[in-house]
Design a protein around this motif. Sequence first.
Motif, PDB file in Angstrom:
ATOM      1  N   GLY A  63      44.072  43.233  42.604  1.00 36.54           N
ATOM      2  CA  GLY A  63      43.734  44.618  42.908  1.00 36.54           C
ATOM      3  C   GLY A  63      43.019  44.757  44.238  1.00 36.54           C
ATOM      4  N   THR A  64      42.687  45.971  44.571  1.00 37.94           N
ATOM      5  CA  THR A  64      42.018  46.269  45.830  1.00 37.94           C
ATOM      6  C   THR A  64      40.677  45.554  45.941  1.00 37.94           C
ATOM      7  N   TYR A  65      39.900  45.545  44.849  1.00 38.24           N
ATOM      8  CA  TYR A  65      38.547  44.980  44.880  1.00 38.24           C
ATOM      9  C   TYR A  65      38.312  43.852  43.888  1.00 38.24           C
ATOM     10  N   ALA A  66      39.313  43.545  43.068  1.00 32.04           N
ATOM     11  CA  ALA A  66      39.126  42.502  42.060  1.00 32.04           C
ATOM     12  C   ALA A  66      40.467  41.914  41.636  1.00 32.04           C
ATOM     13  N   LYS A  67      40.384  40.694  41.106  1.00 34.52           N
ATOM     14  CA  LYS A  67      41.539  40.069  40.466  1.00 34.52           C
ATOM     15  C   LYS A  67      41.371  40.301  38.970  1.00 34.52           C
ATOM     16  N   MET A  68      42.479  40.655  38.308  1.00 36.05           N
ATOM     17  CA  MET A  68      42.424  41.014  36.894  1.00 36.05           C
ATOM     18  C   MET A  68      43.587  40.373  36.154  1.00 36.05           C
ATOM     19  N   TRP A  69      43.314  39.952  34.924  1.00 39.30           N
ATOM     20  CA  TRP A  69      44.367  39.438  34.068  1.00 39.30           C
ATOM     21  C   TRP A  69      43.880  39.453  32.626  1.00 39.30           C
ATOM     22  N   ILE A  70      44.851  39.356  31.712  1.00 33.13           N
ATOM     23  CA  ILE A  70      44.556  39.305  30.288  1.00 33.13           C
ATOM     24  C   ILE A  70      45.022  37.945  29.785  1.00 33.13           C
ATOM     25  N   SER A  71      44.114  37.251  29.093  1.00 34.89           N
ATOM     26  CA  SER A  71      44.446  35.930  28.572  1.00 34.89           C
ATOM     27  C   SER A  71      43.754  35.712  27.241  1.00 34.89           C
ATOM     28  N   HIS A  72      44.532  35.325  26.234  1.00 33.99           N
ATOM     29  CA  HIS A  72      43.999  35.015  24.904  1.00 33.99           C
ATOM     30  C   HIS A  72      43.108  36.129  24.363  1.00 33.99           C
TER      31      HIS A  72
ATOM     32  N   PRO B  60      33.918  56.089  45.763  1.00 31.02           N
ATOM     33  CA  PRO B  60      35.383  55.985  45.803  1.00 31.02           C
ATOM     34  C   PRO B  60      35.893  54.592  45.390  1.00 31.02           C
ATOM     35  N   MET B  61      35.168  53.564  45.750  1.00 31.66           N
ATOM     36  CA  MET B  61      35.555  52.211  45.337  1.00 31.66           C
ATOM     37  C   MET B  61      35.498  52.090  43.818  1.00 31.66           C
ATOM     38  N   ALA B  62      34.448  52.633  43.210  1.00 34.04           N
ATOM     39  CA  ALA B  62      34.294  52.570  41.755  1.00 34.04           C
ATOM     40  C   ALA B  62      35.472  53.248  41.063  1.00 34.04           C
TER      41      ALA B  62
ATOM     42  N   CYS C 129      33.489  40.188  33.004  1.00 36.11           N
ATOM     43  CA  CYS C 129      33.354  40.752  34.348  1.00 36.11           C
ATOM     44  C   CYS C 129      32.494  39.834  35.208  1.00 36.11           C
ATOM     45  N   ASP C 130      33.125  39.200  36.195  1.00 34.48           N
ATOM     46  CA  ASP C 130      32.435  38.293  37.104  1.00 34.48           C
ATOM     47  C   ASP C 130      31.922  39.097  38.299  1.00 34.48           C
ATOM     48  N   LEU C 131      30.605  39.316  38.317  1.00 31.37           N
ATOM     49  CA  LEU C 131      29.959  40.113  39.361  1.00 31.37           C
ATOM     50  C   LEU C 131      29.444  39.281  40.532  1.00 31.37           C
ATOM     51  N   ARG C 132      29.695  38.002  40.530  1.00 31.80           N
ATOM     52  CA  ARG C 132      29.077  37.135  41.538  1.00 31.80           C
ATOM     53  C   ARG C 132      29.492  37.464  42.963  1.00 31.80           C
ATOM     54  N   GLY C 133      30.610  38.152  43.159  1.00 37.52           N
ATOM     55  CA  GLY C 133      31.044  38.504  44.510  1.00 37.52           C
ATOM     56  C   GLY C 133      30.434  39.788  45.037  1.00 37.52           C
TER      57      GLY C 133
ATOM     58  N   TYR D 282      35.467  40.236  40.546  1.00 34.02           N
ATOM     59  CA  TYR D 282      35.299  40.955  41.805  1.00 34.02           C
ATOM     60  C   TYR D 282      35.523  40.042  43.008  1.00 34.02           C
ATOM     61  N   LYS D 283      36.132  40.615  44.041  1.00 33.13           N
ATOM     62  CA  LYS D 283      36.237  39.939  45.332  1.00 33.13           C
ATOM     63  C   LYS D 283      34.884  40.080  46.028  1.00 33.13           C
ATOM     64  N   GLU D 284      34.723  39.436  47.165  1.00 32.50           N
ATOM     65  CA  GLU D 284      33.471  39.553  47.922  1.00 32.50           C
ATOM     66  C   GLU D 284      33.319  40.996  48.414  1.00 32.50           C
TER      67      GLU D 284
END
Length: 123
Positions: A5-14, A30-32, A52-56, A21-23
């Motif tokens: 995505g524009t600001y994050a990578k997303m997927w569904i697994s198990h 608007p980003m939200a 949700c990985d917020l480290r970026g 989130y990207k950096e």
Amino acid sequence: MMVDGTYAKMWISHGIFYFVYKEIYEIDGPMAKTIVSERLQLQNENSYPIFCDLRGVTTAQKQARDYLAIEGGNLTKALALLVEDELAMKVARLYVKASEPPYPTRIFTDKEKALSFLQDYKK
């Protein structure tokens, strides 16, 4: 299937929805809206526990935090937030306390513990 995505990578697994989130220095309103729209599109009307990985992310404007807390909670069974360190943990705790999400929410610095928390909320 991973969506870049524009600001994050997303997927569904198990049975868990992964949102990494990207950096990003600062999330604004608007980003939200874009973030929530892209996530809901991938979820396709299905509720999931969300990792949700917020480290970026460094920070978010209040308007963005409020939007993510309210609109961003749609189709969420439970939420595990992954943060970098104890300082980020304290900031995230304040955010969660203020937003009072209607679904179980916990904050972690350990990815495996975060994923373990979500296991009980899978379909």
